[in-house]
Design a protein around this motif. Structure first.
Motif, short mmCIF file in Angstrom:
data_model
loop_
_atom_site.label_atom_id
_atom_site.label_comp_id
_atom_site.label_asym_id
_atom_site.label_seq_id
_atom_site.Cartn_x
_atom_site.Cartn_y
_atom_site.Cartn_z
N TYR A 188 -63.30 -10.77 -24.23
CA TYR A 188 -64.59 -11.42 -24.22
C TYR A 188 -64.20 -12.95 -24.23
CZ TYR A 188 -65.83 -6.72 -26.06
OH TYR A 188 -65.97 -5.36 -26.29
N THR A 189 -63.17 -13.32 -25.03
CA THR A 189 -63.26 -14.97 -25.16
C THR A 189 -62.56 -15.26 -23.88
OG1 THR A 189 -62.79 -14.94 -27.54
CG2 THR A 189 -61.66 -16.75 -26.18
N ALA A 192 -65.35 -15.49 -21.51
CA ALA A 192 -66.28 -16.89 -21.50
C ALA A 192 -65.49 -18.15 -21.17
CB ALA A 192 -66.36 -16.79 -23.07
N THR A 203 -75.32 -15.13 -19.72
CA THR A 203 -74.79 -13.58 -19.18
C THR A 203 -75.98 -12.89 -19.63
OG1 THR A 203 -73.05 -12.36 -19.04
CG2 THR A 203 -73.50 -13.44 -21.20
N PHE A 230 -69.36 -16.22 -27.27
CA PHE A 230 -69.61 -17.01 -26.20
C PHE A 230 -70.33 -18.48 -26.75
CE2 PHE A 230 -70.82 -12.59 -23.87
CZ PHE A 230 -69.52 -12.40 -23.83
N TRP A 233 -68.47 -21.80 -26.00
CA TRP A 233 -68.22 -21.91 -24.61
C TRP A 233 -69.40 -22.31 -23.77
CZ3 TRP A 233 -63.29 -21.95 -23.56
CH2 TRP A 233 -62.20 -21.65 -24.26
N ILE A 235 -72.36 -20.68 -23.57
CA ILE A 235 -72.84 -19.49 -23.02
C ILE A 235 -74.14 -18.67 -23.73
CG2 ILE A 235 -72.34 -17.27 -21.90
CD1 ILE A 235 -69.70 -18.29 -21.03
#
Length: 699
Positions: A188-189, A192, A203, A230, A233, A235
């Motif tokens: 997931y990281t 992102a 997203t 997220f 980052w 997001i």
């Protein structure tokens, strides 16, 4: 003020992992995407951070990890920092997400400054710096400044709660809903980080064909866990909302957006989501399309539905992205006209935190479509462009089809209103809208290479770069991706870019050139099916779209047919109404013409169509030969997978060509031009091919 030393331990640990991943003993599986910066050889740069936020910390780690030797000193600082402000740099025009990179004297030292008005701007600037260096820029002459032209740059994941991905060709969903929110997969990281490197700032987690379960407390907690990953980052997360959720979850008897109880239910649900995700972006909605519920079920309009949801998220700063893809259950006069017919009359009636999300073309992500007539037709409404990054109609994961030319062809198209382009509409410049956006249906899954193949990664990359700036060219974007993915050796980059730039046109040629559309097999859309004619609804059948008969081929969208050309601006409509002034690449989209029509090449339409099929097959052969020549210059794992996929593509391009020609000949009764190879099998053989378990299609 905080120097990078505070995070030296974290950075060193991360750096060790990257160095291990870059070891020559390890095969390259494509996991690192275009983010392939290696640990510096020799002394690493001194990276100083003049503030402390999680986002700035990530920016510092990126630079420490990947800056090449020779960059001695870099400073990350916000434009409001007193020492930076004293330099009087032109930062006011950068907006909230822009960046500026300049060599300056800060205090008592010379440094390369990366600054912006927010920590996100500094993060984007750090990635831009690395991108410039990775593509051969001179570090001593760097002076960059850029701001995104599009405000919302969003990936739409058509991911289902059971882990499947509709129209996904890269494995199961990246989101493991079963183990969330407890386990946050490191991928997931990494996801992102890849998006942040392109400036993607949103997203949508779940399929537009949404389940109401996505709005239950259990799944809100899972979305919140992803939002936490997220957020540093830059997001935001969004959710696709099922319009009938007040009935399915709330026990109401109606979902009519004009009913006060329905509006109250949505307001309460929005408040619940924002308690868990304070920076939740808002809702994406597919309504009254392909069986999805919506406001028209109650005699209300799309604006009624969108505005009701917009009121629920407005107190929290949220927005609503309302899709204009309205593929109704009733047989339309022309499926291509539906969205315009339903949405054009509503221009100016949507709330100011609503964007209408419009596909690039009026049918459905075809290999080539004219731009959607709604662009330029709703000046009072922000229109959010929707592209499909995943290749539902362009060969799935196995066909090399770089979509940069498809994206730029649409964005650069003139709407017919003076010099206005589709990009001017999308980025808000045409009407000075505060909201603007571009969405891409993601091609990301759990495959190690994320997108099903190395070259599919380029479409994710191109979407992100063009969402930041729609005026970037497809070829420059392809080149910078190739340089970051394979290195800067021109002996590799030049042939790779040539392959990429020819690839989408090759797919158009061997699947159906000159404006043919939707000739794929139905349902899964794998392979050719121009003969399909027996499905319940007319517009489910490919014969509905090509209208081929003994006399000619093509869909008449002029006044003598559906008159869809009238949906474009008058000057453009006039050109498209005449076969002589319609671009040949779109001829059969707008006109039913005879097989003997003389084309610009001097060939008849039939001869020209056959030549396009042969040209498409030949182009794949050329790509395959180009890639074979790079065998010793690309790592074995990525080279081998790509070589295998190109072999599949060449075989399937011939299948497309042969099956299509066999069918057209059965309709027009014509022989192939002299010297042209006959199909390998008869038409019955091609019709008998079935693929009940093709990927990406719910069964």
């Amino acid at each position: 003020m905080t120097g990078h030393g505070r995070w030296r331990g974290t950075i060193a640990a991360t750096l060790a992992l990257v160095m291990a991943a870059a070891s020559p003993a390890r095969a390259d599986d494509g996991y690192r995407l275009w983010l392939r910066g290696e640990a510096p050889v020799g002394p690493s740069a001194r990276v100083t951070v003049r503030d402390e936020t999680a986002t700035l910390r990530l920016a510092a780690e990126e630079l420490t990890r990947s800056l090449p030797a020779g960059i001695a000193d870099v400073t990350l600082a916000l434009a409001a920092d007193p020492q930076v402000a004293a330099l009087r740099l032109p930062t006011a025009s950068l907006g909230d997400e822009g960046y500026l990179i300049r060599r300056v004297r800060l205090g008592q030292r010379e440094t390369l400054l990366v600054t912006g008005n927010s920590d996100r701007g500094v993060l984007y600037g750090s990635f831009a710096l690395l991108r410039q260096l990775a593509t051969g820029a001179d570090a001593t002459r760097l002076a960059l400044a850029s701001s995104p032209r599009v405000k919302l740059r969003v990936l739409n994941h058509w991911d289902n709660l059971d882990g499947s991905v509709e129209r996904g060709y890269a494995g199961q969903s990246l989101w493991d809903w079963w183990t969330l929110p407890d386990f946050k997969d490191p991928r997931y990281t990494d996801y992102a980080r890849a998006n942040a490197s392109l400036g993607i700032n949103g997203t949508v987690l779940n399929n537009v064909n949404a389940k109401a379960d996505s709005l239950t407390p259990r799944y809100i907690a899972k979305a919140a866990a992803l939002a936490d990953v997220f957020r540093p980052w830059g997001i935001k997360v969004y959710l696709s909302a099922r319009f009938s959720a007040p009935i399915e979850l709330g026990g109401l008897k109606t979902a009519d957006p004009r009913d006060p109880a329905v509006a109250a239910w949505w307001k309460t649900k929005a408040d619940e989501i924002y308690r868990a995700v304070p920076d939740f972006g808002g809702f994406l909605v597919k309504a009254n399309s392909e069986g999805q519920p919506g406001p028209r079920d109650y005699g209300a309009t799309h604006a009624d539905g969108a505005n009701m949801l917009a009121a629920a998220v407005r107190p929290h700063g949220g927005i609503v992205m309302w899709r204009a893809f309205v593929y109704a259950d009733t047989d339309p006069e022309d499926r291509a006209k539906q969205a315009y017919s339903e949405f054009k009359p509503l221009d100016g009636t949507f709330a100011d935190n609503v964007l209408v999300q419009v596909k690039n073309g009026a049918i459905d992500f075809q290999p080539r479509e004219p731009f959607h007539p709604l662009f330029g037709a709703m000046p009072k409404t922000p229109l959010l462009m929707e592209f499909q990054i995943t290749k539902e109609y362009l060969g799935f994961a196995t066909h090399l089809a770089y979509l940069g030319p498809l994206f730029t062809e649409t964005l650069a198209a003139r709407t017919g209103r003076g010099a206005e382009t589709v990009a001017d509409v999308v980025d808000g410049a045409a009407e000075h809208h505060a909201l603007s956006g571009m969405a891409g249906v993601a091609n990301i899954g759990r495959d190690r290479d994320w997108s099903g193949s190395t070259f599919n990664q380029a479409n994710w990359y191109a979407f992100g770069r063009l969402a930041w700036d729609p005026t970037l060219g497809a070829e420059p974007v392809a080149r910078e991706w190739a340089q970051q993915t394979f290195g800067t050796d021109p002996g590799v980059v030049d042939p790779v870019v040539r392959m990429m730039m020819a690839s989408r046109e090759a797919v158009v040629d061997y699947t159906g050139a000159l404006g043919l559309a939707h000739v794929m097999a139905t349902g899964h859309h794998y392979g050719p099916g121009p003969w399909v004619s027996d499905l319940k609804r007319p517009e489910w059948n490919p014969v509905y779209y090509h209208r081929a008969d003994r006399g000619g081929i093509g869909f008449d969208r002029t006044r003598s047919g559906s008159d869809a050309v009238a949906q474009y601006a008058p000057a453009l409509a006039k050109r498209l109404a005449d076969p002589a002034t319609t671009p040949e690449r779109e001829l059969l989209w707008f006109h039913h013409v005879g097989w003997d029509r003389r084309m610009a090449s001097g060939k008849t339409l039939w001869e020209e169509l056959v030549a396009h099929y042969d040209r498409g097959v030949a182009a794949v052969g050329t790509m395959r030969a180009s890639w074979d020549a790079l065998r010793d210059r690309v790592d074995a794992e990525r080279w081998g997978k790509t070589a295998t996929y190109l072999a599949i593509q060449q075989r399937e391009a011939r299948w497309w060509r042969d099956a299509s020609l066999a069918y057209w000949m059965s309709v027009n009764g014509r022989a192939l031009p002299a010297g042209v190879a006959a199909p390998a099998h008869d038409l019955a053989w091609y019709k008998a091919q079935l693929f009940p378990h093709a990927p990406g299609h719910p069964e």
